[in-house]
Write an enzyme that holds these catalytic residues in place. Sequence first.
Site, short mmCIF file in Angstrom:
data_model
loop_
_atom_site.label_atom_id
_atom_site.label_comp_id
_atom_site.label_asym_id
_atom_site.label_seq_id
_atom_site.Cartn_x
_atom_site.Cartn_y
_atom_site.Cartn_z
N LYS A 17 -2.60 -39.49 -5.30
CA LYS A 17 -3.17 -37.85 -5.71
C LYS A 17 -3.05 -36.47 -5.73
O LYS A 17 -3.50 -36.26 -6.66
CB LYS A 17 -3.54 -38.22 -4.12
CG LYS A 17 -4.97 -39.20 -3.56
CD LYS A 17 -5.54 -38.05 -2.28
CE LYS A 17 -4.32 -38.26 -0.84
NZ LYS A 17 -3.93 -38.75 -0.19
N ARG A 93 -9.85 -34.84 5.33
CA ARG A 93 -9.88 -35.63 5.49
C ARG A 93 -10.28 -36.39 7.29
O ARG A 93 -10.06 -37.25 7.64
CB ARG A 93 -8.51 -35.51 6.29
CG ARG A 93 -6.98 -36.04 5.76
CD ARG A 93 -6.08 -35.55 6.09
NE ARG A 93 -4.25 -36.40 5.50
CZ ARG A 93 -3.81 -35.91 4.54
NH1 ARG A 93 -4.14 -34.70 3.98
NH2 ARG A 93 -2.17 -36.07 4.33
N ARG A 130 8.62 -42.04 -3.19
CA ARG A 130 8.53 -40.67 -3.51
C ARG A 130 9.37 -39.68 -3.22
O ARG A 130 9.75 -39.78 -2.07
CB ARG A 130 7.21 -40.55 -2.42
CG ARG A 130 6.65 -38.77 -3.08
CD ARG A 130 5.38 -38.99 -1.95
NE ARG A 130 5.00 -38.53 -0.89
CZ ARG A 130 3.78 -38.77 -0.10
NH1 ARG A 130 3.04 -38.65 -1.19
NH2 ARG A 130 3.93 -38.65 0.91
N ARG A 163 10.55 -36.19 1.34
CA ARG A 163 9.68 -35.20 2.48
C ARG A 163 10.41 -35.72 4.09
O ARG A 163 10.09 -36.67 3.84
CB ARG A 163 8.13 -35.56 2.70
CG ARG A 163 7.48 -34.91 1.75
CD ARG A 163 5.88 -35.31 1.31
NE ARG A 163 5.22 -35.85 2.26
CZ ARG A 163 4.50 -36.14 2.48
NH1 ARG A 163 3.05 -35.81 1.11
NH2 ARG A 163 3.14 -36.11 3.40
N ARG A 174 -0.05 -41.97 9.81
CA ARG A 174 -0.39 -41.57 8.71
C ARG A 174 -1.56 -42.65 7.98
O ARG A 174 -2.69 -41.77 7.76
CB ARG A 174 0.03 -41.12 7.26
CG ARG A 174 0.84 -39.51 8.46
CD ARG A 174 1.29 -38.95 7.27
NE ARG A 174 1.77 -39.36 5.88
CZ ARG A 174 2.76 -39.36 5.42
NH1 ARG A 174 3.79 -39.57 6.21
NH2 ARG A 174 3.54 -39.36 3.43
#
Length: 222
Positions: A17, A93, A130, A163, A174
């Site tokens: 995203k 969300r 990531r 992150r 999550r």
Amino acid sequence: MNPGARLVMLGKQGAGKGTQAVRLSRHYVVPHVATGDIFRAAVRSGSEFGHKARTYLDAGELVPDEIVIGMVREQLTHVEITHRGFILDGFPRTSQQAEALLGILEPKGLDLAINMKIDTDHVLKRLAARRVCSDCGANYSVVDNRPKVRGICDVCGGEVVQRDDDTESAIRRRLELYERETAPLIAWFEKRGLLANMDALGSPDEVTDRLVAEVDRRKQVL
Ligand code: AMP
């Protein structure tokens, strides 16, 4: 066709995203509004708000609705001055956030909510690989999308890092919250004729081409 675009990006963490939101925001020349980036900037600033946000982010928990909604309202009121639109990334969300969003966007509303579809195995691999720019939020991958210069963002020259919340337990939490709170929004947007399901697999260029074709098609119909 109207210039710009008014889009929401939906999908599991790791569906790409963020990467696609940055690319679409450049393509349509509209601001990229990413709630996660705003929270991470607040954490870095060391403000009281940032300290509070950090406890939620590090645990992979959702920041309470009233805080996020207030923040997005403020951002969009500012962004709307451009009249060209926005790419919303990481919001809404929850169903409460989705209801609030359509209220905030009246009377122009939304062009489309793009649901980036991907299975969980792929997501876990992508999240482990990531990396993000700590300044502008651009996304990279150590597998197939490295910055040109190691550790330096191609877009803004900021530092590219992993992150803090890409730990195994926070990722698991999550994903759980995604299934419980966010996945139901797919049907919610579909009911309102605002959903486009898109395959999130492929190179970043392939996926962007697919998304732009769909957004342009919808904008022509509107
Ligand atoms: P993201 O960068 O979108 O994965 O967001 C990182 C973290 O910021 C999330 O795990 C939440 O703690 C918080 N966050 C971002 N957007 C929202 C939202 N719309 N509602 C609640 N919490 C959010």
